[in-house]
Scaffold this motif. Structure first.
Motif, PDB file in Angstrom:
ATOM      1  N   ASP A  52       1.920  50.021  67.375  1.00  0.00           N
ATOM      2  CA  ASP A  52       2.159  50.325  68.788  1.00  0.00           C
ATOM      3  C   ASP A  52       2.756  49.145  69.545  1.00  0.00           C
ATOM      4  N   VAL A  53       3.711  48.472  68.925  1.00  0.00           N
ATOM      5  CA  VAL A  53       4.419  47.373  69.575  1.00  0.00           C
ATOM      6  C   VAL A  53       5.709  47.949  70.165  1.00  0.00           C
ATOM      7  N   GLY A  54       5.834  47.947  71.468  1.00  0.00           N
ATOM      8  CA  GLY A  54       7.018  48.507  72.106  1.00  0.00           C
ATOM      9  C   GLY A  54       7.196  49.983  71.836  1.00  0.00           C
ATOM     10  N   GLY A  55       6.105  50.727  71.857  1.00  0.00           N
ATOM     11  CA  GLY A  55       6.132  52.145  71.492  1.00  0.00           C
ATOM     12  C   GLY A  55       5.392  52.312  70.185  1.00  0.00           C
ATOM     13  N   HIS A  56       6.036  52.957  69.202  1.00  0.00           N
ATOM     14  CA  HIS A  56       5.403  53.141  67.901  1.00  0.00           C
ATOM     15  C   HIS A  56       5.834  52.059  66.905  1.00  0.00           C
ATOM     16  N   GLY A  57       6.259  50.919  67.392  1.00  0.00           N
ATOM     17  CA  GLY A  57       6.710  49.843  66.522  1.00  0.00           C
ATOM     18  C   GLY A  57       5.608  49.277  65.656  1.00  0.00           C
ATOM     19  N   VAL A  58       5.987  48.856  64.460  1.00  0.00           N
ATOM     20  CA  VAL A  58       5.066  48.290  63.474  1.00  0.00           C
ATOM     21  C   VAL A  58       5.520  46.877  63.143  1.00  0.00           C
ATOM     22  N   VAL A  59       4.553  45.946  63.089  1.00  0.00           N
ATOM     23  CA  VAL A  59       4.846  44.571  62.679  1.00  0.00           C
ATOM     24  C   VAL A  59       3.888  44.180  61.561  1.00  0.00           C
ATOM     25  N   GLY A  60       4.443  43.882  60.395  1.00  0.00           N
ATOM     26  CA  GLY A  60       3.655  43.397  59.276  1.00  0.00           C
ATOM     27  C   GLY A  60       3.916  41.913  59.074  1.00  0.00           C
TER      28      GLY A  60
END
Length: 407
Positions: A52-60
Motif C-alpha cells: 500500500d505504498v502510493g496506492g497498491h504499490g509493493v516494496v520489497g
C-alpha cells in the motif's frame, strides 16, 4: 551471468507467477490481487515487504550488507482490453487484459530477485523491488514518490526497468537520447444546448462542435509543428448523447498529446485548447469549454553512464549479437519520475525486452500476419523465451550496478 544462468526452480516459480497474473489482470488503481501475489513471492525469497505504498504499490527490500542500493521497478496494472489470444491461460476477467506485458515484467522482476537472493555471496548492498500501481494512467510513480518511497526505503544509486515490445524474444534493445515521449492527457467538456433532433435550430449541437474540433485538431501537428519534430495528438475518446432523436447538451473528449520535450508538450496543449475554444465560439456554445489535465509524464531520458554500464552487462550476458538498438518511441510511461530532478538526480536505466516468438516474427517478415503490438487484443509474448531473457537482463543489470558502485 549469462542468458542460460536461470536455475530451473527460479524459472518455474516466475512462470507460475506470470500465468497467474495473466489470467487475473486488474486495472489501474485496483491491483489488490496482483500486489499480493508479488508480495508473497518477494517474502518467499527473503525480502522485507511493505504494501500500500502510493496506492497498491509493493516494496520489497533485500538487504545484504554494506553497499549500494539498486531499485528494480515493475508495473502491476492491466488494460481495459478484451483478450483475443486464444491462450489456455487467457484473462478470466472480461474486458481486462495484460495487453502491455506488465505481467511479464513483474514475473521477470520476481525471478531476478530470486536469482540475486540465491547468489548473495557474490554481491553486497541492497536490492529494492518496486511493484508500481497505476502506470497505465501515468499516476503511480508520482504517487509512490509522494508517499515517501525514497524517504522510507532509501534513495537508490540506480533505478532499473525494462519493457517488452514486439522484437525477437531473447533479445534486448538499448537506445540513446529520449527513449519514450512525455505526455499530457487532457479531458474536455464541450457545452451545448440540448433539444429535439427534429428542431436543431432551437439547440446548439455539441456533437457537431466536437466533430469539427476533432478534425481541426489534426492541423496542430500537420500545420503548426515542424516536420522534423516528433509530436502526436490523438483524440482517443469522444462521447455525446444517448438517443438519435435527442440533441445532447454536452460532448466529452479525451486527448493524448506526446512529444520529446516539455516545451513541445506545452505548446501543443495550448494549441489544442485554442482550437477547441475557437470551435465552441464558432458554434455559439452557451458556455466556454472545460479542460482538465488528468495525467502528465516527462520524456524518458536515461542517465548515460548507467545506461552504458547496463548495456555492457547485457552484451556479456547475451552476446553482442542479441543486444540491438532502439530508436525511441512516442509511447509514454511514468518511469522517468523515479529519476528525481531528471538525469542529474537519481540515475535511471531502461531497456526494451523482445517478446515476439520465432513463428510470429517469420510471419511478419513474410507479410502473412503483422506482429501484434502492445495494447492489442492479440498481444501474446513468447513467454518461453522472453521470461528467462527478462530475468537474466534484470539480474545482470542489477549485479553490474552493485559491483560498479564504490562502497
Amino acid at each position: 551471468m549469462t542468458a542460460t544462468d536461470v536455475p530451473p526452480g527460479v524459472l518455474r516459480s516466475a512462470l507460475e507467477l506470470y500465468l497467474d497474473l495473466h489470467a487475473h489482470p486488474e486495472l489501474s488503481g485496483a491491483e489488490v490481487r496482483t500486489a499480493a501475489a508479488l508480495a508473497e513471492r518477494l517474502r518467499r525469497d527473503g525480502c522485507t515487504v511493505t504494501g500500500d505504498v502510493g496506492g497498491h504499490g509493493v516494496v520489497g527490500v533485500l538487504s545484504n550488507g554494506f553497499g549500494p542500493t539498486v531499485m528494480v521497478r515493475t508495473e502491476l496494472d492491466a488494460l481495459p482490453v478484451h483478450e483475443r489470444t486464444g491462450l489456455a491461460y487467457a484473462s478470466r476477467t472480461p474486458g481486462t487484459m495484460h495487453a502491455c506485458g506488465h505481467d511479464l515484467h513483474t514475473a521477470a522482476a520476481a525471478g531476478a530477485l530470486a536469482l540475486l537472493a540465491g547468489v548473495r555471496d557474490s554481491w553486497s548492498g541492497t536490492v529494492l523491488v518496486v511493484g508500481q500501481p497505476a502506470e497505465e494512467d501515468l499516476t503511480g510513480a508520482a504517487a509512490m514518490l509522494a508517499d515517501g518511497l525514497y524517504e522510507r526505503f532509501g534513495t537508490p544509486d540506480a533505478v532499473l526497468a525494462q519493457h517488452c515490445a514486439p522484437l525477437p524474444a531473447g533479445t534486448v534493445a538499448h537506445g540513446h537520447g529520449p527513449l519514450m515521449a512525455g505526455s499530457v492527457t487532457l479531458d474536455v467538456v464541450i457545452h451545448g444546448t440540448g433539444g429535439h433532433a427534429g428542431a436543431p435550430q432551437s439547440a446548439v449541437d455539441p456533437v457537431v462542435t466536437a466533430a469539427a474540433a476533432v478534425l481541426r485538431l489534426q492541423t496542430v501537428v500537420s500545420r503548426e509543428t515542424a516536420p522534423a519534430e516528433q509530436v502526436v495528438l490523438t483524440v482517443g475518446s469522444l462521447h455525446a448523447g444517448d438517443r438519435a432523436n435527442v440533441i445532447p447538451d454536452e460532448a466529452r473528449m479525451s486527448l493524448s498529446v506526446r512529444a520529446f520535450t516539455d516545451a513541445a508538450l506545452g505548446r501543443v496543449v495550448a494549441a489544442a485548447e485554442r482550437v477547441v475554444r475557437a470551435e465552441c465560439a464558432a458554434s455559439g456554445c452557451p458556455r466556454a469549454p472545460e479542460f482538465t489535465v488528468t495525467s502528465r509524464s516527462t520524456p524518458l531520458v536515461q542517465h548515460a553512464a548507467t545506461a552504458q554500464l547496463v548495456r555492457r552487462a547485457h552484451e556479456d550476458a547475451f552476446g553482442a549479437h542479441r543486444v540491438t538498438g532502439w530508436p525511441g518511441s512516442t509511447a509514454t510511461e511514468d518511469f522517468g519520475h523515479f529519476g528525481v530532478d531528471g538525469v542529474d538526480g537519481v540515475p535511471v536505466a531502461y531497456w526494451i525486452l523482445g517478446a515476439a516468438g520465432a513463428r510470429q516474427w517469420r510471419a511478419a517478415r513474410e507479410g502473412t500476419s503483422p506482429l501484434p503490438a502492445n495494447h492489442s487484443p492479440e498481444f501474446a509474448p513468447d513467454v518461453r523465451n522472453a521470461l528467462p531473457a527478462g530475468i537474466t537482463a534484470m539480474a545482470a543489470a542489477a549485479l553490474r550496478v552493485l559491483h560498479a558502485r564504490p562502497e
